[in-house]
Design a protein around this motif. Structure first.
Motif, short mmCIF file in Angstrom:
data_model
loop_
_atom_site.label_atom_id
_atom_site.label_comp_id
_atom_site.label_asym_id
_atom_site.label_seq_id
_atom_site.Cartn_x
_atom_site.Cartn_y
_atom_site.Cartn_z
N PHE A 48 8.86 7.07 5.21
CA PHE A 48 8.94 8.18 4.26
C PHE A 48 10.11 8.01 3.30
CE2 PHE A 48 10.65 12.34 3.10
CZ PHE A 48 9.57 12.85 2.40
N THR A 49 11.29 7.73 3.83
CA THR A 49 12.47 7.65 2.96
C THR A 49 12.48 6.38 2.12
OG1 THR A 49 13.76 6.75 4.80
CG2 THR A 49 13.92 9.10 4.42
N LEU A 50 12.28 5.24 2.75
CA LEU A 50 12.27 4.00 1.98
C LEU A 50 11.02 3.90 1.10
CD1 LEU A 50 13.61 1.42 4.60
CD2 LEU A 50 14.84 2.54 2.73
N GLY A 51 9.94 4.49 1.57
CA GLY A 51 8.71 4.50 0.77
C GLY A 51 8.89 5.30 -0.50
N ALA A 71 11.71 5.86 -2.15
CA ALA A 71 12.55 5.06 -3.04
C ALA A 71 11.75 3.89 -3.62
CB ALA A 71 13.78 4.55 -2.30
N SER A 72 10.90 3.29 -2.81
CA SER A 72 10.09 2.17 -3.26
C SER A 72 9.07 2.61 -4.31
CB SER A 72 9.38 1.55 -2.05
OG SER A 72 8.59 0.48 -2.44
N ILE A 73 8.51 3.81 -4.13
CA ILE A 73 7.56 4.33 -5.11
C ILE A 73 8.25 4.53 -6.45
CG2 ILE A 73 6.20 6.37 -5.73
CD1 ILE A 73 5.51 6.55 -2.68
N LEU A 74 9.47 5.07 -6.43
CA LEU A 74 10.22 5.24 -7.67
C LEU A 74 10.51 3.90 -8.34
CD1 LEU A 74 12.72 8.05 -6.66
CD2 LEU A 74 10.61 8.26 -7.99
N ALA A 75 10.91 2.91 -7.54
CA ALA A 75 11.21 1.59 -8.08
C ALA A 75 9.95 0.94 -8.65
CB ALA A 75 11.82 0.71 -7.00
N PHE A 76 8.82 1.08 -7.95
CA PHE A 76 7.56 0.51 -8.42
C PHE A 76 7.14 1.19 -9.72
CE2 PHE A 76 2.85 -0.13 -7.91
CZ PHE A 76 2.87 -1.51 -7.99
N GLY A 77 7.37 2.49 -9.82
CA GLY A 77 7.08 3.19 -11.07
C GLY A 77 7.92 2.67 -12.22
N GLY A 78 9.18 2.35 -11.95
CA GLY A 78 10.04 1.77 -12.97
C GLY A 78 9.55 0.40 -13.43
N VAL A 79 9.10 -0.40 -12.49
CA VAL A 79 8.56 -1.72 -12.82
C VAL A 79 7.30 -1.58 -13.68
CG1 VAL A 79 7.43 -3.77 -11.85
CG2 VAL A 79 9.55 -2.91 -10.84
N LEU A 80 6.42 -0.64 -13.30
CA LEU A 80 5.21 -0.43 -14.08
C LEU A 80 5.51 0.11 -15.48
CD1 LEU A 80 2.74 1.06 -11.45
CD2 LEU A 80 2.82 -1.26 -12.37
N ALA A 81 6.51 0.98 -15.59
CA ALA A 81 6.89 1.50 -16.91
C ALA A 81 7.42 0.37 -17.79
CB ALA A 81 7.94 2.59 -16.75
N SER A 82 8.23 -0.50 -17.23
CA SER A 82 8.76 -1.63 -17.99
C SER A 82 7.64 -2.58 -18.41
CB SER A 82 9.79 -2.40 -17.17
OG SER A 82 10.89 -1.59 -16.90
N ALA A 83 6.71 -2.82 -17.51
CA ALA A 83 5.58 -3.69 -17.83
C ALA A 83 4.72 -3.08 -18.93
CB ALA A 83 4.73 -3.94 -16.59
N THR A 132 0.83 -1.20 0.00
CA THR A 132 0.00 0.00 0.00
C THR A 132 0.86 1.26 0.00
OG1 THR A 132 -0.25 0.05 2.41
CG2 THR A 132 -1.93 -1.13 1.16
N VAL A 133 2.04 1.18 0.59
CA VAL A 133 2.95 2.34 0.58
C VAL A 133 3.51 2.54 -0.83
CG1 VAL A 133 5.18 3.21 1.38
CG2 VAL A 133 3.57 2.26 3.01
N GLN A 134 4.06 1.48 -1.42
CA GLN A 134 4.74 1.64 -2.72
C GLN A 134 3.77 1.87 -3.86
OE1 GLN A 134 7.13 -1.73 -3.57
NE2 GLN A 134 5.44 -3.03 -4.12
#
Length: 103
Positions: free
Chosen positions: A63-66, A68-80, A41-43
């Motif tokens: 806040f900080t890891l979230g 970074a996790s949001i950015l990583a999740f966005g990258g995964v969604l962009a690749s998908a 739910t955070v990412q």
């Protein structure tokens, strides 16, 4: 002990106490599925609000890891999205529906 070492012991003791408080004590069992649900739910930025860290350190960590996790999740969604788009274009081209394909 020297004055330089005492703060390190104080930090270690405070960290250990924070972990004990956060887990409910030595007899508390970690709930991995609940943790995974919270982090999803955070990412994904859904944030239902049914779980939240109580301490300032926990909030800072989320806040900080979230972030970074949001950015990583966005990258995964962009690749998908790229892969699905490529598959769709390939399907359309193979089945003669060129009007639906990318130019």
């Amino acid at each position: 002990l020297g004055s330089d070492v005492k703060p390190l012991y104080a930090f270690a003791n405070a960290s250990e106490q924070a972990a004990m408080d956060a887990t409910g004590g030595p007899g508390c069992v970690y709930n991995a599925p609940a943790g995974a649900w919270f982090w999803f739910t955070v990412q994904s930025t859904v944030g239902y609000g049914n779980q939240a860290p109580e301490t300032y350190a926990g909030r800072f960590m989320v806040f900080t890891l979230g972030f970074a996790s949001i950015l990583a999740f966005g990258g995964v969604l962009a690749s998908a999205g790229y892969i699905v788009s490529w598959l769709f274009d390939d399907f359309v081209t193979q089945h003669g529906m060129h009007i639906l394909a990318q130019p």
